[in-house]
Scaffold this motif. Structure first.
Motif, PDB file in Angstrom:
ATOM      1  N   UNK A  35       0.705  -0.950   0.149  1.00 53.14           N
ATOM      2  CA  UNK A  35       0.020  -0.132   0.051  1.00 53.14           C
ATOM      3  C   UNK A  35       0.939   1.258   0.012  1.00 53.14           C
ATOM      4  N   UNK A  36       2.268   1.166   0.259  1.00 49.65           N
ATOM      5  CA  UNK A  36       2.984   2.346   0.176  1.00 49.65           C
ATOM      6  C   UNK A  36       3.174   3.017   1.402  1.00 49.65           C
ATOM      7  N   UNK A  37       2.356   2.936   2.140  1.00 49.92           N
ATOM      8  CA  UNK A  37       2.241   3.953   3.763  1.00 49.92           C
ATOM      9  C   UNK A  37       3.662   3.657   4.535  1.00 49.92           C
ATOM     10  N   UNK A  38       4.239   2.481   4.443  1.00 50.85           N
ATOM     11  CA  UNK A  38       5.713   2.392   5.099  1.00 50.85           C
ATOM     12  C   UNK A  38       6.834   2.993   4.459  1.00 50.85           C
ATOM     13  N   UNK A  39       6.733   2.993   3.055  1.00 50.58           N
ATOM     14  CA  UNK A  39       7.453   3.603   2.218  1.00 50.58           C
ATOM     15  C   UNK A  39       7.507   4.925   2.254  1.00 50.58           C
ATOM     16  N   UNK A  40       6.507   5.615   2.302  1.00 47.38           N
ATOM     17  CA  UNK A  40       6.115   7.161   2.420  1.00 47.38           C
ATOM     18  C   UNK A  40       6.762   7.430   3.924  1.00 47.38           C
ATOM     19  N   UNK A  41       6.397   6.817   4.923  1.00 43.65           N
ATOM     20  CA  UNK A  41       6.903   7.423   6.259  1.00 43.65           C
ATOM     21  C   UNK A  41       8.297   7.444   6.304  1.00 43.65           C
ATOM     22  N   UNK A  42       8.992   6.240   5.612  1.00 41.72           N
ATOM     23  CA  UNK A  42      10.371   6.355   5.338  1.00 41.72           C
ATOM     24  C   UNK A  42      11.010   7.413   4.649  1.00 41.72           C
ATOM     25  N   UNK A  43      10.295   7.735   3.363  1.00 37.14           N
ATOM     26  CA  UNK A  43      10.656   8.870   2.857  1.00 37.14           C
ATOM     27  C   UNK A  43      10.462  10.252   3.496  1.00 37.14           C
ATOM     28  N   UNK A  44       9.619  10.442   4.388  1.00 39.27           N
ATOM     29  CA  UNK A  44       9.308  11.610   5.074  1.00 39.27           C
ATOM     30  C   UNK A  44      10.591  11.683   6.137  1.00 39.27           C
ATOM     31  N   UNK A  45      10.753  10.782   6.807  1.00 43.63           N
ATOM     32  CA  UNK A  45      11.859  10.926   7.956  1.00 43.63           C
ATOM     33  C   UNK A  45      13.178  10.878   7.364  1.00 43.63           C
ATOM     34  N   UNK A  46      13.332  10.321   6.036  1.00 39.24           N
ATOM     35  CA  UNK A  46      14.676  10.384   5.647  1.00 39.24           C
ATOM     36  C   UNK A  46      14.955  11.944   5.291  1.00 39.24           C
ATOM     37  N   UNK A  47      13.856  12.653   4.662  1.00 42.80           N
ATOM     38  CA  UNK A  47      14.146  13.918   4.124  1.00 42.80           C
ATOM     39  C   UNK A  47      14.169  15.140   5.195  1.00 42.80           C
ATOM     40  N   UNK A  48      13.733  14.428   6.468  1.00 49.10           N
ATOM     41  CA  UNK A  48      13.805  15.386   7.605  1.00 49.10           C
ATOM     42  C   UNK A  48      14.982  15.318   8.387  1.00 49.10           C
ATOM     43  N   UNK A  49      15.832  14.357   8.345  1.00 47.67           N
ATOM     44  CA  UNK A  49      16.982  14.152   9.235  1.00 47.67           C
ATOM     45  C   UNK A  49      18.508  14.535   8.398  1.00 47.67           C
ATOM     46  N   UNK A  50      19.526  14.785   8.898  1.00 49.43           N
ATOM     47  CA  UNK A  50      20.736  14.986   8.231  1.00 49.43           C
ATOM     48  C   UNK A  50      21.032  13.938   7.217  1.00 49.43           C
ATOM     49  N   UNK A  51      21.245  14.459   5.773  1.00 48.72           N
ATOM     50  CA  UNK A  51      21.536  13.361   4.847  1.00 48.72           C
ATOM     51  C   UNK A  51      22.929  12.413   5.110  1.00 48.72           C
ATOM     52  N   UNK A  52      23.676  12.821   5.826  1.00 51.22           N
ATOM     53  CA  UNK A  52      24.816  11.881   5.835  1.00 51.22           C
ATOM     54  C   UNK A  52      24.807  11.317   7.318  1.00 51.22           C
ATOM     55  N   UNK A  53      23.842  11.143   7.997  1.00 54.36           N
ATOM     56  CA  UNK A  53      23.678  10.494   9.417  1.00 54.36           C
ATOM     57  C   UNK A  53      24.340   9.189   9.371  1.00 54.36           C
ATOM     58  N   UNK A  54      24.936   8.591  10.552  1.00 54.29           N
ATOM     59  CA  UNK A  54      25.245   7.137  10.566  1.00 54.29           C
ATOM     60  C   UNK A  54      24.004   6.040  10.208  1.00 54.29           C
ATOM     61  N   UNK A  55      24.281   5.041   9.815  1.00 54.28           N
ATOM     62  CA  UNK A  55      23.338   4.009   9.616  1.00 54.28           C
ATOM     63  C   UNK A  55      22.499   3.724  10.747  1.00 54.28           C
ATOM     64  N   UNK A  56      22.890   3.563  11.698  1.00 50.24           N
ATOM     65  CA  UNK A  56      22.231   3.446  13.115  1.00 50.24           C
ATOM     66  C   UNK A  56      21.001   4.375  13.387  1.00 50.24           C
ATOM     67  N   UNK A  57      21.487   5.590  13.127  1.00 50.07           N
ATOM     68  CA  UNK A  57      20.485   6.782  13.425  1.00 50.07           C
ATOM     69  C   UNK A  57      19.376   6.694  12.645  1.00 50.07           C
ATOM     70  N   UNK A  58      19.483   6.455  11.130  1.00 58.09           N
ATOM     71  CA  UNK A  58      18.318   6.122  10.139  1.00 58.09           C
ATOM     72  C   UNK A  58      17.694   4.984  10.669  1.00 58.09           C
ATOM     73  N   UNK A  59      18.535   3.822  11.014  1.00 58.59           N
ATOM     74  CA  UNK A  59      17.465   2.496  11.195  1.00 58.59           C
ATOM     75  C   UNK A  59      16.822   2.890  12.443  1.00 58.59           C
ATOM     76  N   UNK A  60      17.229   3.416  13.812  1.00 56.44           N
ATOM     77  CA  UNK A  60      16.760   3.611  14.841  1.00 56.44           C
ATOM     78  C   UNK A  60      15.193   4.511  14.599  1.00 56.44           C
ATOM     79  N   UNK A  61      15.596   5.797  13.852  1.00 60.06           N
ATOM     80  CA  UNK A  61      14.276   6.557  13.776  1.00 60.06           C
ATOM     81  C   UNK A  61      13.155   5.606  12.801  1.00 60.06           C
TER      82      UNK A  61
END
Length: 338
Positions: free
Chosen positions: A70-96
């Protein structure tokens, strides 16, 4: 308009695909002005969101494929990724992303039941728990002291290693909103602050064009009736009017309204976050109240709060008020007295 008057509504997956498409201009602008690190962040957040979505659905004994598609999880991921520093460490992205999908979404019963915007919950957890990592934003390529190629970006994000002799400060800087707040605390006037290299014509250098791209995507959503005008207009107008009032009273210590609109998460908040139909009000009047409150809180947090941008916290605070707003703005049932 000629008959028939009933129009075919979009399915959930069709809505999500259109919202993702509307985010593409901002994604492209981010890559153009700040480099390809945002693509890695988007990819990692997307993989994490889809994996955890499937895992939790399995644990809940729900069918995986229809919910995953349905795309809802993907949209959540995109919105979060675009809201945090682009070169954050991998664990920061995974945790959020994990907090957004598992806690903010599925802990409340999944799509349609979550009272809080999942992407903003993920963002709030990160900014509170890891403030240092969340302030290491990439400098625009035009003023950065050094540039990283794609392999160096991957190397830093996954192993915390930079090219020999280079420091992270060569690639990163504080956001324009954070810089503004810091310089104001140093008793510098707005006029001199806005002359710093980090600022462009209206907002942050490069960031103002990303904001314009969010606006373009938002107009696409309005044109296709994915969202209504109530929330974006009320949110943008409130920030504009409140900031104009403060600027008019004390222009030396308060930025003008155009700067507030072109900086931070104003535009992504107006068109992509506050317009979430699950966590927002259902009535037109309620949407206006909801967005007005969020706009006011956003400005107050920016100016007087401990964080440079206030969109995420404003959204979450107004999410709490949604049931009350809906209760008092629902029209009476036809044929019954109010």
């Amino acid at each position: 308009m000629n008959s028939p008057y009933l129009t075919q509504s979009y399915s959930v997956s069709q809505i999500m695909v259109r919202v993702l498409l509307a985010l593409v201009p901002a994604l492209a602008a981010s890559v153009w002005f700040f480099g390809p690190a945002v693509l890695v962040t988007i990819a990692l957040a997307s993989f994490t969101a889809l994996f955890l979505e499937a895992l939790v659905l399995k644990l809940r004994k729900k069918p995986v494929r229809p919910y995953l598609m349905d795309g809802s999880a993907l949209l959540t991921a995109w919105l979060l990724a675009l809201s945090i520093p682009p070169m954050g460490p991998w664990w920061l992205i995974v945790t959020g992303t994990a907090f957004a999908i598992v806690i903010a979404k599925h802990l409340y019963g999944g799509l349609g039941n979550n009272p809080f915007n999942p992407a903003m919950v993920g963002y709030a957890v990160l900014i509170i728990s890891f403030p240092v990592q969340m302030t290491q934003w990439l400098a625009p390529l035009s003023i950065a002291h050094a540039h990283l190629d794609f392999s160096s970006i991957l190397n830093y994000m996954f192993s915390n290693r930079l090219p020999e002799g280079m420091q992270l400060d060569a690639y990163t800087q504080a956001t324009p909103l954070d810089t503004l707040k810091t310089q104001l605390h140093l008793e510098k006037p707005i006029s001199s602050i806005m002359g710093m290299p980090v600022y462009g014509e209206m907002g942050g250098l490069g960031g103002e064009w990303v904001a314009a791209a969010y606006l373009l995507g938002g107009l696409y959503l309005l044109r296709n009736r994915i969202i209504t005008w109530h929330v974006p207009l009320a949110f943008v107008a409130t920030i504009f009017l409140v900031s104009a009032a403060f600027h008019g009273i004390d222009p030396a210590h308060h930025a003008g309204p155009w700067f507030e609109l072109a900086s931070g998460a104003t535009m992504i908040g107006a068109f992509f976050i506050l317009t979430d139909p699950v966590t927002g009000p259902t009535t037109p009047k309620g949407k206006l109240i909801f967005a007005t409150g969020a706009g006011f809180l956003t400005y107050i947090i920016r100016v007087y709060g401990g964080y440079p941008d206030g969109v995420a916290f404003a959204v979450l605070l107004m999410n709490i008020c949604v049931p009350l707003i809906d209760a008092y703005t629902q029209p009476p049932v036809f044929g019954k007295k109010k």
